[in-house]
Design an enzyme around this catalytic site. Structure first.
Site, PDB file in Angstrom:
ATOM      1  N   GLY A 337     -17.334 -11.658   4.557  1.00 51.25           N
ATOM      2  CA  GLY A 337     -18.504 -11.662   5.428  1.00 51.25           C
ATOM      3  C   GLY A 337     -18.297 -12.533   6.635  1.00 51.25           C
ATOM      4  O   GLY A 337     -17.175 -12.968   6.933  1.00 51.25           O
ATOM      5  N   GLY A 340     -16.846 -15.994   5.577  1.00 46.39           N
ATOM      6  CA  GLY A 340     -15.471 -16.037   5.094  1.00 46.39           C
ATOM      7  C   GLY A 340     -15.271 -15.064   3.951  1.00 46.39           C
ATOM      8  O   GLY A 340     -16.017 -14.099   3.803  1.00 46.39           O
ATOM      9  N   LYS A 356     -17.266 -18.680  -2.369  1.00 53.01           N
ATOM     10  CA  LYS A 356     -17.270 -18.342  -0.944  1.00 53.01           C
ATOM     11  C   LYS A 356     -16.408 -19.373  -0.212  1.00 53.01           C
ATOM     12  O   LYS A 356     -16.732 -20.558  -0.195  1.00 53.01           O
ATOM     13  CB  LYS A 356     -18.691 -18.370  -0.392  1.00 53.01           C
ATOM     14  CG  LYS A 356     -19.537 -17.171  -0.763  1.00 53.01           C
ATOM     15  CD  LYS A 356     -20.971 -17.319  -0.266  1.00 53.01           C
ATOM     16  CE  LYS A 356     -21.054 -17.418   1.232  1.00 53.01           C
ATOM     17  NZ  LYS A 356     -22.459 -17.469   1.708  1.00 53.01           N
ATOM     18  N   ASP A 452     -32.314 -13.521   6.634  1.00 55.12           N
ATOM     19  CA  ASP A 452     -31.235 -12.539   6.548  1.00 55.12           C
ATOM     20  C   ASP A 452     -31.369 -11.689   5.282  1.00 55.12           C
ATOM     21  O   ASP A 452     -30.407 -11.481   4.542  1.00 55.12           O
ATOM     22  CB  ASP A 452     -29.873 -13.246   6.580  1.00 55.12           C
ATOM     23  CG  ASP A 452     -28.745 -12.296   6.969  1.00 55.12           C
ATOM     24  OD1 ASP A 452     -29.045 -11.234   7.566  1.00 55.12           O
ATOM     25  OD2 ASP A 452     -27.587 -12.607   6.680  1.00 55.12           O
TER      26      ASP A 452
END
Length: 656
Positions: A337, A340, A356, A452
């Protein structure tokens, strides 16, 4: 039979006008007020019987005297009236065997027969009989606790009282009879507030109070991370810990200790020595830095280490992350994404996690890293992805999350998906997502705007329970004053994902809770159609509206959902379009969204709202779906400019 219907208010006196009434079942409701003497106007023959089951309500008194005829069976256990010793004969109707009709007692914390002399327990000094004590007439002084479940997974408490009592007493290391739920009431949210009484253990007739160490221990557990959390009961908050009567002089806060002169002198001496050592260290570091100031920075030195110690969040070393991912082998990579890459990792205790890893030079790196740690460490809800820990070594920034074996919602909606979701499953996913966001808006302290929300940020666990993820772009909501007034928006640069962006936020840069509502409305439309939000520059909201107005609504519904009740689909679609209104003030609040989804699910056939075990096997068939985060490259969180709104080449909406 009117049991288990969430009825509220008082019991009508008009029931006594039914001379042929033989049985009235009102148990497990939310009834309040007094118990009417329904038997007064009923003429009984020698064989006639009247059974009144009023268990597990909030009835607190009796109209008139409590002396029904022998052929009337009355059950009152689970009501506050059972704890009112001033009402004559109440005890005989509050025993689990009072009904005589084979109905088991629904609560382990039932009230014992009220045969104890009231003068033997000094109520004026905050003593009372322990309702469920195994020793009759055990008089003790309770600790009063005001406790609130901030986001329980249920909206009706009576069936879960016993489960809650076992959970709470086990957590506090108390016996079951030491807990008495004095009263409960629902608040907007929904939140469940309750007043509890904690009684000391019976050791001998004189052991009728807690000692100081026990009081201190119980309060410490309730106010610390030692108290276990469950998805079912959700997060809680301790509103009050009241010490009255024999406890009124106890101080359970941190104690201040005086410092003796000798110790003070040693501290001063140590401080002076430390200052000298620190000065020498600073001079040495300056000298070394001047020698190496022309060296190019490597990744190892490009990021200062974040020294945060957060309760409940583990700090991992870079070596642990390397071992968990087999040195970040490409076979363990789940997705990629704007932040990263995401890897599947196995920790030393065999826990599977999602890691992540920020890419060097990531525009969303450090700020989102700090934001996500700060926010997620304070959030706990069954519909939010849990943060396990983080790593900040070797110039790396990694976030470690619970692993979601069924990937993202987008994985399940794409055309090439090997599994499918029924309409009932999609409704449950919509409700879970909405509850997670409702928690952010109403229960988090301070409230949070996610900013988001999208199908790739809604993950599914092994049971296909929806969990909202990725808080890198989140913002704290403005605080309101005591009167609930103040700004309702945050002025901030426009960030988010094309297709999910609130149009009013895009134009004004004012982020509100209704911005998340809009984004979730887009997800709802995806659940119905399985189509991406932007298609060759066409917006899903406009295309669905056109189909709806043309009477072609059912032609755009995803055919893979199978059969579904048309009324439920229509209501779900109407809700989705309301969420997607251009003007923020026309959109529903998230609480209204949750309630409407719950109402739709209530009218669904029961079998259609249960997740099928076979459906959860999708992750075994498709390795790419077994991820914490598998992103569509066209829908990466980014700073948005006008041209971005028509980016990407994706399928258009066509009649099916």
């Amino acid at each position: 039979d009117l049991s288990d219907n969430q009825l509220n208010g008082s019991i009508p006196e008009s029931f006594s006008d039914l001379p042929s009434l033989q049985k009235l079942s009102l148990e497990n409701n939310l009834l309040t007020g007094s118990v009417p003497a329904i038997w007064w106007n009923v003429s009984f023959s020698t064989k006639a019987r009247l059974k009144l089951d009023l268990r597990n309500n909030s009835l607190s008194n009796i109209s008139g005297e409590l002396n029904p005829p022998a052929n009337v069976t009355l059950r009152l256990e689970g009501n506050p009236i059972c704890k009112n010793a001033s009402i004559q004969n109440v005890g005989q109707f509050c025993r689990s065997e009072a009904g005589g009709d084979g109905i088991p007692d629904s609560s382990t914390n039932s009230t014992q027969t009220m045969t104890c002399p009231s003068q033997a327990c000094p109520t004026d000094n905050f003593y009372e009989y322990v309702p469920s004590s195994p020793v009759p007439c055990f008089c003790a002084s309770p600790i009063i606790v005001e406790y609130r479940l901030k986001s329980p997974s249920f909206s009706y408490f009576p069936p879960y009282i016993q489960k809650f009592e076992m959970y709470l007493t086990r957590s506090l290391d108390l016996s079951l009879y030491q807990l008495s739920i004095d009263s409960i009431f629902w608040q907007e949210g929904p939140r469940l507030q309750m007043h509890l009484k904690l009684f000391p253990m019976f050791i001998n007739p004189h052991s009728n109070t807690f000692n100081f160490s026990e009081v201190h221990r119980i309060r410490g557990v309730l106010t610390s991370w030692e108290f276990p959390r469950t998805d079912f009961f959700g997060p809680y908050e301790l509103l009050n810990f009241t010490l009255l009567g024999p406890y009124s002089n106890m101080i359970v806060g941190p104690r201040r200790m005086g410092i003796r002169k000798g110790i003070l002198a040693a501290i001063i001496t140590g401080a002076v020595a430390s200052f000298v050592i620190l000065s020498a260290t600073v001079v040495l570091l300056i000298t070394r830095c001047s020698r190496h100031r022309d060296r190019p920075p490597s990744r190892r030195h490009s990021s200062s280490k974040i020294t945060m110690k957060i309760d409940g969040v583990k700090v991992f070393t870079f070596k642990e992350m390397t071992l968990a991912t087999r040195n970040f082998d490409s076979s363990t990579q789940l997705g990629r994404g704007g932040y990263g890459k995401v890897y599947r990792g196995i920790l030393s205790d065999d826990t599977i996690v999602a890691i992540k890893r920020a890419e060097e030079g990531s525009l969303q790196g450090k700020k989102e890293f700090l934001t996500e740690i700060e926010l997620l460490s304070r959030l706990y809800h069954r519909n939010l992805v849990s943060l396990v820990g983080y790593c900040d070594e070797e110039g790396e920034q990694m976030l470690v999350y619970e692993f979601m074996p069924n990937g993202t919602l987008r994985d399940w909606l794409c055309v090439k998906a090997k599994g499918s979701l029924s309409f009932g499953m999609r409704l449950q996913i919509a409700l879970g997502s909405a509850k997670g966001i409702l928690y952010l808006h109403n229960e988090a302290n301070p409230p949070i705007f996610h900013r988001d929300i999208k199908a790739t940020n809604i993950l599914l666990d092994s049971n296909l329970i929806a969990k909202v993820a990725d808080f890198g772009l989140s913002r704290l909501a403005p605080l309101q004053d005591d009167e609930g007034t103040g700004p309702s928006y945050v002025s901030t640069a426009v960030r988010g994902t094309p297709g999910y962006l609130d149009p009013e936020y895009f134009l004004t840069s004012k982020l509100t809770d209704k911005s998340d509502v809009y984004s979730l409305g887009i997800v709802f439309l995806e659940l119905l159609t399985s189509v991406l939000p932007i298609s060759h520059g066409k917006n899903i909201v406009r295309e669905v509206n056109l189909a709806h107005q043309a009477g072609l609504m059912f032609s755009i519904i995803d055919s893979r959902m199978g059969s579904y009740p048309s009324e439920c689909v229509e209501r779900f679609l109407a809700l989705a379009l309301r969420c997607c209104y251009e003007k923020q003030d026309k959109r529903p609040a998230m609480l209204e969204v949750v309630r409407e989804l719950e109402n739709i699910i209530k009218i669904m056939p029961a079998a259609d709202t249960i997740f099928s075990p076979s459906a959860a096997s999708y992750s075994d068939q498709s390795p790419t779906s077994s991820s914490y985060l598998t992103r569509d490259t066209s829908y990466v969180s980014s700073s948005v400019i006008g041209s971005d709104l028509s980016s990407g080449v994706v399928p258009t909406i066509v009649p099916r």
